[in-house]
Each structure stands twice: as C-alpha cells, then as structure tokens.
Design a protein around this motif. Structure first.
Motif, short mmCIF file in Angstrom:
data_model
loop_
_atom_site.label_atom_id
_atom_site.label_comp_id
_atom_site.label_asym_id
_atom_site.label_seq_id
_atom_site.Cartn_x
_atom_site.Cartn_y
_atom_site.Cartn_z
N ASN A 11 -64.97 1.91 -58.00
CA ASN A 11 -65.72 2.36 -59.36
C ASN A 11 -64.54 2.66 -60.29
OD1 ASN A 11 -68.22 2.97 -60.61
ND2 ASN A 11 -67.46 5.04 -60.68
N LEU A 12 -63.55 2.98 -59.96
CA LEU A 12 -62.28 3.27 -60.91
C LEU A 12 -61.76 1.94 -61.46
CD1 LEU A 12 -60.87 6.30 -59.22
CD2 LEU A 12 -62.10 6.16 -61.53
N ARG A 15 -64.24 0.48 -63.96
CA ARG A 15 -64.24 1.39 -65.16
C ARG A 15 -63.03 0.75 -65.96
NH1 ARG A 15 -66.50 5.49 -67.83
NH2 ARG A 15 -65.11 6.23 -69.46
N GLU A 19 -63.45 -1.15 -69.77
CA GLU A 19 -62.42 -0.68 -70.78
C GLU A 19 -62.05 -2.29 -71.28
OE1 GLU A 19 -59.38 1.70 -70.07
OE2 GLU A 19 -60.58 3.64 -69.03
N GLU A 76 -66.38 8.92 -75.50
CA GLU A 76 -66.63 8.02 -74.58
C GLU A 76 -67.96 7.22 -74.93
OE1 GLU A 76 -66.59 7.89 -69.55
OE2 GLU A 76 -67.02 9.75 -70.54
N PHE A 80 -67.76 3.07 -75.59
CA PHE A 80 -68.20 2.37 -74.34
C PHE A 80 -69.78 1.62 -74.80
CE2 PHE A 80 -65.20 4.11 -71.99
CZ PHE A 80 -64.36 2.97 -71.20
N PHE A 103 -72.16 -0.01 -67.69
CA PHE A 103 -71.42 0.93 -67.91
C PHE A 103 -72.22 2.19 -67.44
CE2 PHE A 103 -71.29 4.62 -70.90
CZ PHE A 103 -70.05 4.85 -70.62
N ASN A 106 -71.62 3.05 -63.93
CA ASN A 106 -70.41 3.40 -63.66
C ASN A 106 -70.22 4.90 -63.89
OD1 ASN A 106 -67.39 3.42 -65.18
ND2 ASN A 106 -67.15 2.59 -63.12
N LYS A 107 -70.63 5.18 -65.02
CA LYS A 107 -70.48 6.70 -65.56
C LYS A 107 -71.40 7.76 -64.63
CE LYS A 107 -69.43 9.97 -68.22
NZ LYS A 107 -68.03 10.57 -68.10
N LEU A 110 -69.19 8.21 -61.69
CA LEU A 110 -67.70 9.03 -62.16
C LEU A 110 -68.27 10.17 -62.01
CD1 LEU A 110 -66.38 6.71 -64.93
CD2 LEU A 110 -65.46 7.07 -62.57
#
Length: 115
Positions: A11-12, A15, A19, A76, A80, A103, A106-107, A110
């Motif tokens: 997942n990181l 991210r 980006e 953020e 994004f 996104f 993913n958020k 996170l």
C-alpha cells in the motif's frame, strides 16, 4: 501478521505510484490545455514541478515544513484529488474514477494502518 505487513508495504508502494501518477496527470492536463506548443511545454513541466515542490515542502513524510494534521489532510486531498477534477474537465471521466477510487482506497488503508 506477515501478510498484513506485506500488504501495508504494498500500500505504501501504491501511494508512491499515486504520487507519480498525479504528477503525470498534472502535466497531461497542462499539455492538453495549452494553446501553443510553447504554452503546452511550459504548463506540462511547470505545473507538476510546482506541485512536487509544494508536496516535498509541506506534505511528504519527510517534509521540511511539517503541517498540523488537519492542514496536512486538506493539502493531501487537494494535491491528490485535483487531478480527478482536471481529468473530468478533459472528458476523461473513466480515468478520473479509477484514479480517484484507488486514491480513496489507498488513503483508507493508510489510516487503518497508521502509515
């Protein structure tokens, strides 16, 4: 536990890909909205560069000027999710949905993993 750690690391990685994709989308929008070849070139380079500098200074995990949590969250979301609106303005609704959906997922992950 090992599987969760692997998923968190993936997942990181996602991210980071988001980006880079966001910067590409900013450049794509700049190129598409420019009227002349010079405008297209300037916009497609300067917009992603400005966004990258803002993110590096204020938003990245190693930001030089860390923001309070609320301000960081707002930055953020702007950085994004603005590409979603830019894609929609170009008529690329399906791509906007995919990028925005990835996104958001993913958020959420996170936040779940406190990454």
């Amino acid at each position: 536990m090992v599987l969760l750690a692997i998923l968190e690391m993936m997942n990181l990685g996602l991210r980071f890909i988001l980006e880079l994709t966001g910067l590409i989308l900013y450049g794509y929008w700049g190129f598409q909205t420019g009227n002349t070849p010079i405008q297209k070139g300037i916009l497609s380079i300067s917009i992603p560069l400005i966004i990258a500098v803002i993110w590096a200074l204020f938003g990245s995990p190693k930001a030089n000027i860390p923001l309070p949590a609320t301000a960081h969250f707002i930055l953020e979301m702007i950085i994004f999710l603005l590409p979603v609106l830019l894609l929609i303005s170009l008529g690329k609704v399906a791509v906007a949905r995919v990028y925005g959906g990835i996104f958001i997922l993913n958020k959420i992950l996170l936040v779940f993993w406190h990454s």
